[in-house]
Scaffold this active site. Structure first.
Site, short mmCIF file in Angstrom:
data_model
loop_
_atom_site.label_atom_id
_atom_site.label_comp_id
_atom_site.label_asym_id
_atom_site.label_seq_id
_atom_site.Cartn_x
_atom_site.Cartn_y
_atom_site.Cartn_z
N GLY A 67 0.83 -1.20 0.00
CA GLY A 67 0.00 0.00 0.00
C GLY A 67 0.86 1.24 0.00
O GLY A 67 2.04 1.21 -0.33
N ASN A 68 0.25 2.37 0.38
CA ASN A 68 0.99 3.62 0.47
C ASN A 68 0.42 4.47 1.60
O ASN A 68 -0.50 4.05 2.29
CB ASN A 68 0.98 4.38 -0.86
CG ASN A 68 -0.43 4.66 -1.36
OD1 ASN A 68 -1.22 5.32 -0.68
ND2 ASN A 68 -0.77 4.13 -2.54
N TYR A 69 0.96 5.67 1.77
CA TYR A 69 0.63 6.49 2.92
C TYR A 69 -0.58 7.42 2.71
O TYR A 69 -0.86 8.26 3.56
CB TYR A 69 1.82 7.37 3.30
CG TYR A 69 3.02 6.60 3.79
CD1 TYR A 69 2.96 5.85 4.96
CD2 TYR A 69 4.23 6.63 3.08
CE1 TYR A 69 4.07 5.15 5.41
CE2 TYR A 69 5.34 5.94 3.53
CZ TYR A 69 5.25 5.19 4.70
OH TYR A 69 6.33 4.50 5.15
N SER A 70 -1.30 7.29 1.61
CA SER A 70 -2.41 8.20 1.35
C SER A 70 -3.47 8.11 2.44
O SER A 70 -3.93 7.03 2.80
CB SER A 70 -3.04 7.89 -0.01
OG SER A 70 -4.17 8.69 -0.22
N ALA A 74 -4.45 7.48 -4.69
CA ALA A 74 -3.07 7.02 -4.87
C ALA A 74 -3.12 5.51 -5.13
O ALA A 74 -2.95 4.70 -4.23
CB ALA A 74 -2.24 7.33 -3.63
#
Length: 396
Positions: free
Chosen positions: A207-210, A275
């Site tokens: 995943g990512n930090y969005s 994102a």
């Protein structure tokens, strides 16, 4: 859009009168000038000194302020105001407003009011459900008053009903919404927001930090300006406030693509703020992968490009807005995406701008289109959303 607006706040004799302080603070925060008019019963629940300290204006309660003939003009208040908000409004005051019983300064001001009137009822749930109260509300609606529906609770009979005054933030939002620019009225807007999670096994993902804050701010802004919004949201800890937002929760990029494709068919515009993970594991383990050996290989395959897919299917009367989060060569990379994905304009973010982008409450953007580049100062994401929607509205 309450900046510079003059608001008469009417307060009646309800236990919810203490919440009027929060209403005043929110109105002032949004730039409004507030004049309080309170009934004698209202002063039993909250003091004029407290209210005056918040508004920086003397509170109006009696017809005559002194014994020297000085009096408060309800007519002048009716002409001065851009709106009147009565919160809380008791069943007794509702009845007086309907019947024109002008025995206090608040009802007299109401009867002289030339501006829109907003009413936030507050009373016992059984009182609110009584036919007399409901009839009074319907009569007030029929002559153009705006009723801010109270919250739900349980009646003495055990059945669910309404009566408890709506929360201050939502009351002020209802008034604010009335004055909002409605340049997207009747438009249908798709917005994607947040990250996507691509599973490795049942407990792990890529995943990512969005946080989704930018996308949710865009959804609220579009809805406030009259649009019917479909918000396709990845896994985020955020809630929507505006009733005009239809939220669809997804987890993976493929789920987001499917939801976006379906919604875009009936949309006038899409703002692709999510994102989305560029890659996903080729294989997803059905059970938790145990730690064995010194390393583990995960083979990744490309996820579908949602923006490019929508760009290919975009009709002549549809609009498409994308986002570019870059760490280097920002302008060049953004311009390539603009052309390749058939976007009307692209919103450029840079991780080199500290305190913006992921997890932040602020952002600093540039809008790039075929007509050039517009740079904006660093500001809160709600204000950034307004800038982006301003640009979108020019395309219709």
């Amino acid at each position: 859009m309450l900046k510079g607006k003059k608001i008469v706040l009417g307060i009646t004799g309800s236990i919810a009168a203490y919440k009027s302080c929060l209403i005043i603070r929110e109105l002032v925060k949004r730039g409004a000038e507030v004049q309080v008019v309170i009934t004698p019963a209202g002063k039993e629940f909250i003091t004029p000194i407290t209210l005056s300290a918040l508004t920086q204006k003397p509170v109006v309660s009696e017809f005559f302020s002194q014994r020297d003939g000085t009096w408060h003009s309800h007519v002048k208040l009716g002409l001065w105001a851009d709106a009147m908000l009565i919160a809380p409004c008791t069943a007794s005051t509702l009845g007086k407003m309907v019947s024109g019983v002008a025995d206090n300064m608040l009802v007299t001001t109401y009867l002289s009011m030339k501006a829109p009137v907003f009413i936030a009822p507050a009373m016992d749930l059984d009182m609110y459900a009584h036919p007399s109260t409901q009839q009074n509300l319907e009569r007030l609606k029929s002559i153009g008053n705006h009723i801010i529906e109270p919250q739900s609770g349980f009646l003495a009979s055990g059945l669910e009903g309404k009566g408890r005054m709506e929360e201050p933030a939502k009351i002020v939002a209802a008034v604010d919404d009335f004055f909002e620019t409605k340049d997207l009225l009747g438009k249908r807007v798709l917005i994607t927001a947040g990250p996507t999670y691509e599973k490795i096994d049942p407990v792990r993902f890529i995943g990512n930090y969005s946080s989704g804050k930018m996308g949710f701010a865009l959804a609220e802004e579009c809805a406030r300006r009259g649009a019917k919004v479909t918000l396709v949201a990845g896994p985020v800890a955020l809630a929507v406030a505006h009733p005009g937002i239809n939220r669809i929760d997804v987890e993976s990029a493929i789920q987001m693509r499917d939801a976006a494709l379906d919604a875009y068919k009936e949309s006038d515009a899409a703002i692709l703020c999510a994102a989305v993970a560029d890659f996903r594991p080729e294989q997803v383990a059905e059970q938790k992968i145990k730690r064995v050996g010194e390393s583990m290989d995960v083979h990744l395959v490309p996820n579908p490009d949602i923006a490019a897919t929508l760009g290919q299917m975009k009709r002549q009367n549809q609009r498409l807005v994308g986002f570019a989060l870059e760490t280097n060569d920002e302008q060049q990379n953004a311009e390539k995406k603009l052309a390749r994905k058939n976007l009307d304009f692209i919103v450029l973010n840079s991780l080199r701008n500290e305190g913006t982008c992921f997890r932040s409450d602020e952002n600093q953007i540039a809008i790039i289109s075929a007509h050039g580049r517009k740079d904006y100062e660093k500001k809160g994401k709600q204000q950034v959303a307004a800038d982006i929607v301003d640009e979108l509205a020019t395309l219709f």
